[in-house]
Design a protein around this motif. Sequence first.
Motif, PDB file in Angstrom:
ATOM      1  N   ALA A  37       5.872  -0.910  19.256  1.00 34.92           N
ATOM      2  CA  ALA A  37       6.302   0.415  19.705  1.00 34.92           C
ATOM      3  C   ALA A  37       5.337   1.507  19.290  1.00 34.92           C
ATOM      4  O   ALA A  37       5.268   2.563  19.933  1.00 34.92           O
ATOM      5  CB  ALA A  37       7.703   0.722  19.157  1.00 34.92           C
ATOM      6  N   SER A  38       4.586   1.282  18.210  1.00 34.56           N
ATOM      7  CA  SER A  38       3.718   2.338  17.689  1.00 34.56           C
ATOM      8  C   SER A  38       2.255   2.151  18.084  1.00 34.56           C
ATOM      9  O   SER A  38       1.478   3.101  18.067  1.00 34.56           O
ATOM     10  CB  SER A  38       3.809   2.372  16.159  1.00 34.56           C
ATOM     11  N   GLY A  39       1.883   0.901  18.394  1.00 38.75           N
ATOM     12  CA  GLY A  39       0.479   0.643  18.657  1.00 38.75           C
ATOM     13  C   GLY A  39      -0.352   0.583  17.387  1.00 38.75           C
ATOM     14  O   GLY A  39      -1.577   0.499  17.438  1.00 38.75           O
ATOM     15  N   VAL A  40       0.311   0.605  16.246  1.00 43.61           N
ATOM     16  CA  VAL A  40      -0.399   0.487  14.967  1.00 43.61           C
ATOM     17  C   VAL A  40      -0.410  -0.982  14.556  1.00 43.61           C
ATOM     18  O   VAL A  40       0.643  -1.627  14.523  1.00 43.61           O
ATOM     19  CB  VAL A  40       0.302   1.335  13.880  1.00 43.61           C
ATOM     20  N   SER A  41      -1.587  -1.508  14.270  1.00 43.27           N
ATOM     21  CA  SER A  41      -1.680  -2.933  13.966  1.00 43.27           C
ATOM     22  C   SER A  41      -0.945  -3.282  12.669  1.00 43.27           C
ATOM     23  O   SER A  41      -0.736  -2.432  11.802  1.00 43.27           O
ATOM     24  CB  SER A  41      -3.140  -3.350  13.834  1.00 43.27           C
ATOM     25  N   LEU A  42      -0.568  -4.551  12.547  1.00 42.37           N
ATOM     26  CA  LEU A  42       0.132  -4.986  11.343  1.00 42.37           C
ATOM     27  C   LEU A  42      -0.694  -4.712  10.092  1.00 42.37           C
ATOM     28  O   LEU A  42      -0.176  -4.297   9.057  1.00 42.37           O
ATOM     29  CB  LEU A  42       0.448  -6.489  11.433  1.00 42.37           C
ATOM     30  N   LYS A  43      -1.981  -4.945  10.197  1.00 38.92           N
ATOM     31  CA  LYS A  43      -2.855  -4.716   9.036  1.00 38.92           C
ATOM     32  C   LYS A  43      -2.746  -3.259   8.573  1.00 38.92           C
ATOM     33  O   LYS A  43      -2.560  -2.977   7.393  1.00 38.92           O
ATOM     34  CB  LYS A  43      -4.293  -5.055   9.405  1.00 38.92           C
ATOM     35  N   ARG A  44      -2.826  -2.370   9.527  1.00 41.41           N
ATOM     36  CA  ARG A  44      -2.747  -0.952   9.198  1.00 41.41           C
ATOM     37  C   ARG A  44      -1.355  -0.588   8.658  1.00 41.41           C
ATOM     38  O   ARG A  44      -1.204   0.167   7.695  1.00 41.41           O
ATOM     39  CB  ARG A  44      -3.029  -0.145  10.469  1.00 41.41           C
ATOM     40  N   LEU A  45      -0.336  -1.152   9.291  1.00 39.85           N
ATOM     41  CA  LEU A  45       1.022  -0.882   8.833  1.00 39.85           C
ATOM     42  C   LEU A  45       1.175  -1.236   7.353  1.00 39.85           C
ATOM     43  O   LEU A  45       1.745  -0.469   6.575  1.00 39.85           O
ATOM     44  CB  LEU A  45       2.034  -1.706   9.657  1.00 39.85           C
ATOM     45  N   TYR A  46       0.628  -2.398   6.997  1.00 44.06           N
ATOM     46  CA  TYR A  46       0.806  -2.834   5.612  1.00 44.06           C
ATOM     47  C   TYR A  46      -0.117  -2.092   4.654  1.00 44.06           C
ATOM     48  O   TYR A  46       0.106  -2.098   3.453  1.00 44.06           O
ATOM     49  CB  TYR A  46       0.651  -4.356   5.507  1.00 44.06           C
ATOM     50  N   GLN A  47      -1.152  -1.471   5.197  1.00 44.50           N
ATOM     51  CA  GLN A  47      -1.948  -0.589   4.339  1.00 44.50           C
ATOM     52  C   GLN A  47      -1.155   0.679   4.042  1.00 44.50           C
ATOM     53  O   GLN A  47      -1.137   1.185   2.922  1.00 44.50           O
ATOM     54  CB  GLN A  47      -3.263  -0.206   5.028  1.00 44.50           C
ATOM     55  N   LEU A  48      -0.494   1.176   5.073  1.00 44.86           N
ATOM     56  CA  LEU A  48       0.230   2.440   4.912  1.00 44.86           C
ATOM     57  C   LEU A  48       1.534   2.250   4.138  1.00 44.86           C
ATOM     58  O   LEU A  48       1.915   3.101   3.323  1.00 44.86           O
ATOM     59  CB  LEU A  48       0.537   3.037   6.298  1.00 44.86           C
ATOM     60  N   PHE A  49       2.202   1.141   4.413  1.00 46.32           N
ATOM     61  CA  PHE A  49       3.487   0.854   3.769  1.00 46.32           C
ATOM     62  C   PHE A  49       3.466  -0.584   3.282  1.00 46.32           C
ATOM     63  O   PHE A  49       3.678  -1.503   4.074  1.00 46.32           O
ATOM     64  CB  PHE A  49       4.635   1.061   4.757  1.00 46.32           C
TER      65      PHE A  49
END
Lengths: 183, 183
Positions: free
Chosen positions: A34-46
Amino acid sequence: MDSAVARERALDAAEELFYGRGIQSVGMDDIRGASGVSLKRLYQLFPAKEQLVEAYLERRDGRWRGRLAEFVELRSAPEERILAVFDWLEEWFGEEGFRGCAWINSYGELGATSDRVAAQVRAHKRAFGDYLASLVAAAGRPAALAGPLFLLAEGAMVTAGITRSTRPAAQAREAARTLLEPR
Amino acid sequence: MDSAVARERALDAAEELFYGRGIQSVGMDDIRGASGVSLKRLYQLFPAKEQLVEAYLERRDGRWRGRLAEFVELRSAPEERILAVFDWLEEWFGEEGFRGCAWINSYGELGATSDRVAAQVRAHKRAFGDYLASLVAAAGRPAALAGPLFLLAEGAMVTAGITRSTRPAAQAREAARTLLEPR
DNA sequence: ACCGTAGGAGAACGCTCGTTCTCACGTCAA
DNA sequence: TTGACGTGAGAACGAGCGTTCTCCTACGGT
């Protein structure tokens, strides 16, 4: 994509999905889609899903209380400000996609298993209660009025969410008006 | 073990675990461990977890409303009966293991994903609202009083659950008394 | 005594999902 | 140009869990 932008998009997706479908039934992969943010980036941010949940609740808390306060500020008479809270609830209940109070729902889902979520829900409700109390104090009314008004508002949120109706807001407003009448 | 006995034990375990820890965080294996009813038997009695959940909510609904009515029947004056609802809430809130309203919690957890659970929650709340309305009617009071009283009760349940306090019951009772005063 | 059936214990299966890893690609400094 | 690095796409891993299956035991009827 800038980190700050990715964070906002992730939170936008989280808010829409968590609020609309519940937290546990939304996977990190749904957030990614839904966000277009990759899993890698998601886990960097959260670093974990729970932190995304916390960030979602926290951002929503600020916005929710901000919108309420903004609406209330439009009235000048102190008593009117108190009643305006219920007018705003009615507007909120009528919004497309309204599904009850995000914190009450989250508490039902995770209150028993996540201390951090439970604490955030308590903090949000305390802040809302304190805000109501400040309106009551500004109107020069007895502090004991704040509790009942709070209960009316909470009852209206819960009932509007379950019955998918805006009517509880008007009922609560009417009861609040009665409680505010000089006796 | 008799089938009827196994069913009761399964429901006892389901009620304790689902209510105490939430539905999704309790597995069928936990139910088996707590009830002593084998998985095979569990699935004979309840073909899927969702049916166990429904049976849990349904049995609890009967018991909950039964206990409330029983308590209210102890008073004879119609107005007192209305207020007794809030007295009973206070007793309930103070019980060991109280964790808020099972239906509000279930709605937060599954309302968005399970139509059957959502319908059961609505049915329970409607029944409670109808009961309140019948008490108001029996007291010869205007029907419009029932809504606000219902909202006060709901607000008290939600707030008592989140804050782990019995105080909302007394606040709601006091507000109810004010609303009932002749004007 | 014998057989058919039911039931219990718990392994097994399949799916979901949180989290991590692989690999290929693009970027930028030296 | 080269090489270190960051990133995206998506596979992979591992745990949890709903559900089913296997195997063994006990028992009831004949």
